[in-house]
Design a protein around this motif. Structure first.
Motif, short mmCIF file in Angstrom:
data_model
loop_
_atom_site.label_atom_id
_atom_site.label_comp_id
_atom_site.label_asym_id
_atom_site.label_seq_id
_atom_site.Cartn_x
_atom_site.Cartn_y
_atom_site.Cartn_z
N LEU A 1 31.55 -20.44 -20.38
CA LEU A 1 30.10 -20.34 -20.40
C LEU A 1 29.43 -20.58 -18.95
CD1 LEU A 1 29.93 -22.45 -24.11
CD2 LEU A 1 29.66 -19.76 -23.43
N ALA A 2 28.70 -19.82 -18.77
CA ALA A 2 27.79 -20.21 -17.67
C ALA A 2 26.66 -20.97 -18.08
CB ALA A 2 27.25 -18.64 -17.09
N ARG B 1 28.31 -20.37 -30.65
CA ARG B 1 28.11 -20.84 -32.02
C ARG B 1 29.44 -21.17 -32.75
NH1 ARG B 1 23.56 -20.31 -36.47
NH2 ARG B 1 24.77 -20.14 -38.34
N LEU B 2 29.82 -22.38 -33.23
CA LEU B 2 30.81 -22.44 -33.99
C LEU B 2 30.70 -22.62 -35.51
CD1 LEU B 2 32.33 -25.81 -32.12
CD2 LEU B 2 32.89 -23.19 -31.78
N VAL C 1 26.87 -24.81 -29.17
CA VAL C 1 27.34 -25.27 -27.95
C VAL C 1 26.66 -24.61 -26.92
CG1 VAL C 1 29.48 -26.19 -26.49
CG2 VAL C 1 29.73 -26.06 -29.13
N THR C 2 25.73 -25.42 -26.12
CA THR C 2 25.24 -24.95 -24.87
C THR C 2 25.83 -25.56 -23.51
OG1 THR C 2 23.20 -24.52 -26.05
CG2 THR C 2 23.00 -24.32 -23.67
N GLU D 1 34.17 -25.53 -9.91
CA GLU D 1 32.96 -25.35 -10.86
C GLU D 1 33.09 -26.61 -12.06
OE1 GLU D 1 30.96 -21.47 -12.87
OE2 GLU D 1 33.05 -21.49 -12.83
N VAL D 2 31.92 -26.92 -12.51
CA VAL D 2 31.79 -27.94 -13.26
C VAL D 2 30.66 -27.66 -14.33
CG1 VAL D 2 31.67 -30.44 -13.87
CG2 VAL D 2 32.77 -29.66 -11.84
N THR D 3 30.85 -27.97 -15.73
CA THR D 3 29.92 -27.81 -16.72
C THR D 3 29.73 -29.19 -17.53
OG1 THR D 3 29.10 -26.45 -18.37
CG2 THR D 3 31.21 -26.95 -18.51
N GLY D 4 28.31 -29.15 -18.16
CA GLY D 4 28.19 -30.10 -19.08
C GLY D 4 28.06 -29.31 -20.38
N PHE D 5 27.83 -29.91 -21.50
CA PHE D 5 27.83 -29.24 -22.96
C PHE D 5 26.68 -29.99 -23.59
CE2 PHE D 5 32.20 -28.59 -21.80
CZ PHE D 5 32.14 -27.37 -21.75
#
Length: 263
Positions: A105-106, A112-113, A123-124, A141-145
């Motif tokens: 996911l960018a 959507r689950l 989940v964004t 690269e790292v992400t949050g949710f």
């Protein structure tokens, strides 16, 4: 439906249970003692094991993996769990490396689950930067949710991921109403890089919370590794100096125990 159960297993690893869903963040289940290499010239030793072994986990519907390239967020035992999860949501580059059931996911993309008899969970992916400006080629690269489901009282549940304070995470507060945040702390640093920090310091965490204004803050990822420069004591000292009651929003989870949180 407003209550969720969160079990802090250790480091960044938490089991989130809501509406029949089981979501696991950054699985790390290796025993302590081993030293792991990170970027060139940097490493860290794991000093504490998980509060619950992976063998005691119930079936996991989704893994929320903020990044796969550092062992303090995905170690060998955690990696072994991934194929058994329904889906692994992570960064686009991480999904390419992991393959299988991993989906990338960018920032600000959503998935959507859905499952019969359960509420949908959206989940964004949210922005995160694991170090100072221009550090991405070294740290990756790292992400949050951000998690949204029907009936939330205070707002989304946000997993910050390993990040410093910068415009990307400030944007979370402008775009979303945050009810609860699993906030990655620890002020990560290495001898090679001197005073540079690669995750939130206590002071920056207070500044971020003043901008985002979450109802509840659940600190995670501040203990158990030698590269952390600030633990719970440093965070509590910073909170004691905060003038506007931010400290009252912080809730320290007992390791290994499911705790009900109103989101």
């Amino acid at each position: 439906m407003t209550d969720v159960r969160v079990t802090h297993i250790g480091g960044p690893t938490a089991l989130i249970e809501v509406g029949g869903w089981r979501l696991l963040t950054d699985p790390t289940f290796d025993p302590p003692g081993r030293r792991y290499a990170f970027a060139p010239g940097t490493s860290s030793r794991k000093t504490a094991g998980p509060a619950r072994p992976s063998s005691e986990l119930p079936p996991v519907d989704a893994v929320l993996l903020t990044h796969d390239q550092h062992a303090d967020n995905l170690d060998a035992a955690g990696r072994a769990l991934l194929p058994g999860a329904g889906v692994v949501l992570t960064t686009p580059s991480g999904a390419r490396r992991l393959g299988g059931n991993a989906r990338g996911l960018a920032p600000w993309a959503a998935r959507r689950l859905d499952s019969p008899g359960r509420p949908p969970v959206e989940v964004t992916a949210t922005p995160a930067r694991h170090g100072p400006l221009l550090s991405a080629p070294l740290v990756g690269e790292v992400t949050g949710f951000a998690l949204r489901w029907p009936g939330q009282r205070h707002g989304v549940l946000w997993v910050s991921g390993d990040t410093v304070l910068y415009e990307g995470v400030r944007e979370v507060g402008r775009r979303l109403t945050v009810g609860t945040v699993l906030l990655h702390l620890g002020a990560v640093g290495f001898p090679l890089t001197g005073p540079v920090r690669y995750t939130l310091t206590a002071a920056r965490a207070v500044e971020l919370c003043r901008a985002v204004r979450p109802h509840t803050v659940l600190p995670v990822h501040y203990e158990g590794w030698s590269h952390f420069r600030e633990g719970r004591g440093a965070v509590e000292a910073a909170l004691a100096k905060a003038p506007d009651g931010i400290g009252e929003r912080f809730r320290w989870l007992p390791p290994g125990t499911a705790t009900e949180v109103t989101v």
